[in-house]
Design an enzyme around this catalytic site. Structure first.
Site, mmCIF file in Angstrom:
data_model
loop_
_atom_site.group_PDB
_atom_site.id
_atom_site.type_symbol
_atom_site.label_atom_id
_atom_site.label_comp_id
_atom_site.label_asym_id
_atom_site.label_seq_id
_atom_site.Cartn_x
_atom_site.Cartn_y
_atom_site.Cartn_z
ATOM 1 N N ASP A 1 -10.001 1.174 0.379
ATOM 2 C CA ASP A 1 -10.054 2.721 0.607
ATOM 3 C C ASP A 1 -11.308 3.304 0.277
ATOM 4 O O ASP A 1 -12.107 2.561 -0.360
ATOM 5 C CB ASP A 1 -8.940 3.187 -0.080
ATOM 6 C CG ASP A 1 -7.398 2.863 0.341
ATOM 7 O OD1 ASP A 1 -7.373 2.806 1.460
ATOM 8 O OD2 ASP A 1 -6.518 2.578 -0.400
ATOM 9 N N ARG B 1 0.928 -1.106 0.058
ATOM 10 C CA ARG B 1 -0.190 0.219 -0.021
ATOM 11 C C ARG B 1 0.836 1.199 -0.032
ATOM 12 O O ARG B 1 0.358 2.279 -0.479
ATOM 13 C CB ARG B 1 -0.953 -0.138 1.141
ATOM 14 C CG ARG B 1 -2.146 -0.783 1.246
ATOM 15 C CD ARG B 1 -2.717 -1.052 2.503
ATOM 16 N NE ARG B 1 -3.277 0.232 2.927
ATOM 17 C CZ ARG B 1 -4.394 0.558 2.623
ATOM 18 N NH1 ARG B 1 -5.251 0.050 1.831
ATOM 19 N NH2 ARG B 1 -4.840 1.895 3.204
ATOM 20 N N ARG C 1 9.766 5.277 -3.343
ATOM 21 C CA ARG C 1 10.204 5.992 -4.409
ATOM 22 C C ARG C 1 11.785 6.452 -4.412
ATOM 23 O O ARG C 1 12.148 7.025 -3.173
ATOM 24 C CB ARG C 1 9.345 7.491 -4.345
ATOM 25 C CG ARG C 1 8.153 7.380 -4.546
ATOM 26 C CD ARG C 1 7.410 8.927 -4.665
ATOM 27 N NE ARG C 1 6.017 8.853 -4.529
ATOM 28 C CZ ARG C 1 5.434 9.084 -3.685
ATOM 29 N NH1 ARG C 1 5.991 9.958 -2.580
ATOM 30 N NH2 ARG C 1 4.125 8.883 -3.642
ATOM 31 N N TYR D 1 -9.860 -4.830 2.699
ATOM 32 C CA TYR D 1 -9.309 -3.571 3.173
ATOM 33 C C TYR D 1 -9.507 -2.684 2.043
ATOM 34 O O TYR D 1 -8.547 -2.206 1.300
ATOM 35 C CB TYR D 1 -7.778 -4.078 3.388
ATOM 36 C CG TYR D 1 -6.856 -3.130 3.965
ATOM 37 C CD1 TYR D 1 -7.074 -1.903 4.346
ATOM 38 C CD2 TYR D 1 -5.663 -3.530 4.347
ATOM 39 C CE1 TYR D 1 -6.538 -0.863 4.824
ATOM 40 C CE2 TYR D 1 -4.847 -2.678 4.949
ATOM 41 C CZ TYR D 1 -5.271 -1.334 5.339
ATOM 42 O OH TYR D 1 -4.411 -0.702 5.861
ATOM 43 N N GLU E 1 -4.269 7.091 18.009
ATOM 44 C CA GLU E 1 -4.785 5.894 17.489
ATOM 45 C C GLU E 1 -4.376 4.688 18.256
ATOM 46 O O GLU E 1 -2.913 4.293 17.855
ATOM 47 C CB GLU E 1 -4.725 5.850 15.936
ATOM 48 C CG GLU E 1 -5.406 4.685 15.419
ATOM 49 C CD GLU E 1 -5.605 4.886 13.860
ATOM 50 O OE1 GLU E 1 -5.551 6.072 13.365
ATOM 51 O OE2 GLU E 1 -5.411 3.890 13.073
ATOM 52 N N ARG F 1 -0.403 6.053 15.811
ATOM 53 C CA ARG F 1 -0.046 7.366 15.089
ATOM 54 C C ARG F 1 -0.843 8.329 15.861
ATOM 55 O O ARG F 1 -1.916 8.079 16.676
ATOM 56 C CB ARG F 1 -0.560 7.409 13.613
ATOM 57 C CG ARG F 1 -1.842 6.628 13.263
ATOM 58 C CD ARG F 1 -1.733 6.542 11.927
ATOM 59 N NE ARG F 1 -3.017 5.548 11.611
ATOM 60 C CZ ARG F 1 -3.253 5.091 10.516
ATOM 61 N NH1 ARG F 1 -2.538 5.504 9.321
ATOM 62 N NH2 ARG F 1 -4.362 4.285 10.256
ATOM 63 N N ARG G 1 -9.203 -6.360 12.982
ATOM 64 C CA ARG G 1 -8.506 -5.801 13.790
ATOM 65 C C ARG G 1 -9.327 -4.791 14.298
ATOM 66 O O ARG G 1 -9.717 -3.944 13.279
ATOM 67 C CB ARG G 1 -7.160 -5.385 13.250
ATOM 68 C CG ARG G 1 -6.067 -4.935 14.131
ATOM 69 C CD ARG G 1 -5.479 -5.988 15.174
ATOM 70 N NE ARG G 1 -4.484 -5.398 15.832
ATOM 71 C CZ ARG G 1 -4.310 -5.795 17.088
ATOM 72 N NH1 ARG G 1 -4.906 -6.798 17.748
ATOM 73 N NH2 ARG G 1 -3.471 -5.320 17.962
HETATM 74 N N1 UDP Z 1 3.087 0.634 7.924
HETATM 75 C C1 UDP Z 1 4.451 0.453 8.590
HETATM 76 N N2 UDP Z 1 4.791 1.572 9.203
HETATM 77 C C2 UDP Z 1 4.278 2.853 9.002
HETATM 78 C C3 UDP Z 1 3.074 3.009 8.162
HETATM 79 C C4 UDP Z 1 2.617 2.008 7.820
HETATM 80 O O1 UDP Z 1 5.104 -0.555 8.743
HETATM 81 O O2 UDP Z 1 4.834 3.929 9.719
HETATM 82 C C5 UDP Z 1 2.630 -0.789 7.461
HETATM 83 C C6 UDP Z 1 1.540 -1.388 8.271
HETATM 84 O O3 UDP Z 1 1.865 -2.530 8.186
HETATM 85 C C7 UDP Z 1 0.228 -0.809 7.930
HETATM 86 C C8 UDP Z 1 0.534 -0.756 6.243
HETATM 87 O O4 UDP Z 1 1.787 -0.383 6.195
HETATM 88 O O5 UDP Z 1 -0.748 -1.651 8.384
HETATM 89 C C9 UDP Z 1 -0.239 0.074 5.543
HETATM 90 O O6 UDP Z 1 -0.366 1.429 6.007
HETATM 91 P P1 UDP Z 1 -1.441 2.687 5.673
HETATM 92 O O7 UDP Z 1 -0.703 3.817 6.176
HETATM 93 O O8 UDP Z 1 -1.952 2.460 4.395
HETATM 94 O O9 UDP Z 1 -2.489 1.839 6.574
HETATM 95 P P2 UDP Z 1 -3.944 2.568 7.193
HETATM 96 O O10 UDP Z 1 -3.949 4.048 6.969
HETATM 97 O O11 UDP Z 1 -4.837 1.944 6.025
HETATM 98 O O12 UDP Z 1 -4.144 2.126 8.287
#
Ligand code: UDP
Length: 376
Positions: free
Chosen positions: A358, A177, A181, A356, A308, A287, A256
């Site tokens: 978006d 996801r 880059r 999952y 969160e 976060r 989850r």
């Molecule tokens: N992820 C990570 N570190 C980060 C952010 C994301 O390892 O700092 C991994 C983690 O496994 C997460 C996945 O990347 O579940 C997808 O992140 P995303 O931000 O897309 O998750 P969402 O916003 O859908 O919770």
């Protein structure tokens, strides 16, 4: 008790994006819907409320991003977007890194200054870890994309607390996801269109549902009277959990969950960014969002932050993320086959499809269902 008193054409279970789009499009075609919603508000997890001039996202940060022009034009009928571009900062035990993984991250991690140097570093770490071929799980996928240093500082801890299981037991697609880059570009998404609605998300739902042909009942749980609903309504759009619809007869799908802690401060700027990820294993939250930085015109001197916390899911908690491992994916398939036999029910949304998704994907799926239903 009779529910279909107004001769509704549709019962829509859930006032999230899938249900609201369906009701709006049905009304456009002269069809009457009753929407029932278990929660006390519309919008599903997109729900926002306004406080001291700040649109707070009650269920975590929702940034709309898509490459799908049809979906982008569609949502723009209901709102203006503010041009916000998500740029996340990661805090690993006090060290700060830019996300997603890009030349800024590589420079901060290793001091490398060119794409060639970064690629060489990653290749070396990948080889040392003995990773080659198709990644079998999230850990292998992550190391093969960005090497062991970034994996251990920015991914492993975050991922394992987010999902409550080992990175070796999670599907590789989850880490894909995030963009990787070899440019100095901190945009968290690769999509062409991105932003947050200027008046919050709830206003979109209020507009969609503002019709004489749509009635909404909040605080009403479909599953408490499922048999009556199914008997009375000619057609149902169900966006709840698919296994719950079938009384969990083949077993429970796993999710989850997350919980949120909100705090207000007398300050203009507490953390300096909209989202900061805490990527070590020990910090219990993943976060922290500071809502005024999602490009808001907040009142001076006030700010609101939300932490969160990931948590285990059980039936008393909100289901956020489907756990798309092998067991759950195969169980979902069994339910999906069962659902195909229930002709009068359309299963949709993240919970109805156990995906999952978006937001833009839910919009796309709802518009497809509308096309299929109305054939236009
Ligand atoms: N992820 C990570 N570190 C980060 C952010 C994301 O390892 O700092 C991994 C983690 O496994 C997460 C996945 O990347 O579940 C997808 O992140 P995303 O931000 O897309 O998750 P969402 O916003 O859908 O919770």
């Amino acid at each position: 008790m009779k529910y279909n008193t107004k001769k509704y054409d549709y019962l829509i279970v859930g006032a999230g994006p899938y249900g609201a789009i369906f009701a709006y499009e049905a009304a456009k075609r002269g069809k009457r819907s009753l929407i029932i919603e278990k929660r006390a508000h519309v919008g599903g997890n997109m729900y926002t409320h306004k406080e001291v001039g700040i649109n707070v996202h009650d269920y975590g940060a929702h940034i709309f991003h898509t490459d799908n022009k049809i979906v982008w034009d569609y949502i723009n009928q209901f709102t203006e977007f503010n041009g916000y571009v998500n740029q996340v900062v990661a805090n690993y035990k006090g060290e700060l890194y830019n996300l997603p993984f890009n030349m800024n991250t590589f420079y901060q991690m290793w001091g490398v200054k060119t794409p060639e140097e970064a690629a060489a570093k990653i290749e070396k770490q990948k080889a040392a870890a003995g990773i080659s071929g198709t990644a079998k799980n999230l850990e292998e996928q992550a190391i093969s994309l960005i090497g062991t240093d970034i994996y251990s500082k920015l991914i492993k801890g975050y991922t394992e607390k987010q999902w409550g299981r080992k990175a070796t037991e999670l599907p590789a697609f989850i880490i894909r996801r995030l963009p990787v880059r070899y440019t100095f570009d901190n945009n968290y998404f690769n999509h062409r269109y991105q932003g947050v609605p200027v008046d919050g998300y709830t206003a979109i739902f209020d507009k969609m549902l503002d019709s004489d042909l749509i009635d909404l009942k909040i605080n009403m749980d479909f599953l408490e009277n499922k048999t009556t609903f199914v008997e009375e309504f000619p057609k149902i759009v169900y966006t709840g959990m698919i296994d719950a619809f079938f009384d969990y007869k083949y077993g429970e799908l796993e999710y989850r969950s997350v919980r949120f802690e909100r705090e207000s401060f007398d300050s203009d700027n507490k953390q300096g960014n909209a989202v900061i990820n805490y990527t070590d294993a020990k910090t219990p939250f993943t976060r922290v969002m500071e809502w005024r930085h999602f490009d808001q015109k907040a009142e001076a001197g006030k700010t609101i932050l939300t932490k969160e916390y990931p948590q285990d899911w059980d039936r008393t908690k909100e289901a956020y993320y489907p756990v798309n491992d092998e067991r759950n994916s195969s169980l979902f398939k069994t339910y999906r086959e069962e659902a195909d036999k229930v002709k009068k029910v359309i299963f949709g949304g993240r919970l109805g499809n156990y995906q999952y998704y978006d937001m833009d994907q839910v919009f796309g799926a709802a518009l497809k269902a509308v096309e299929k239903e109305f054939g236009d």
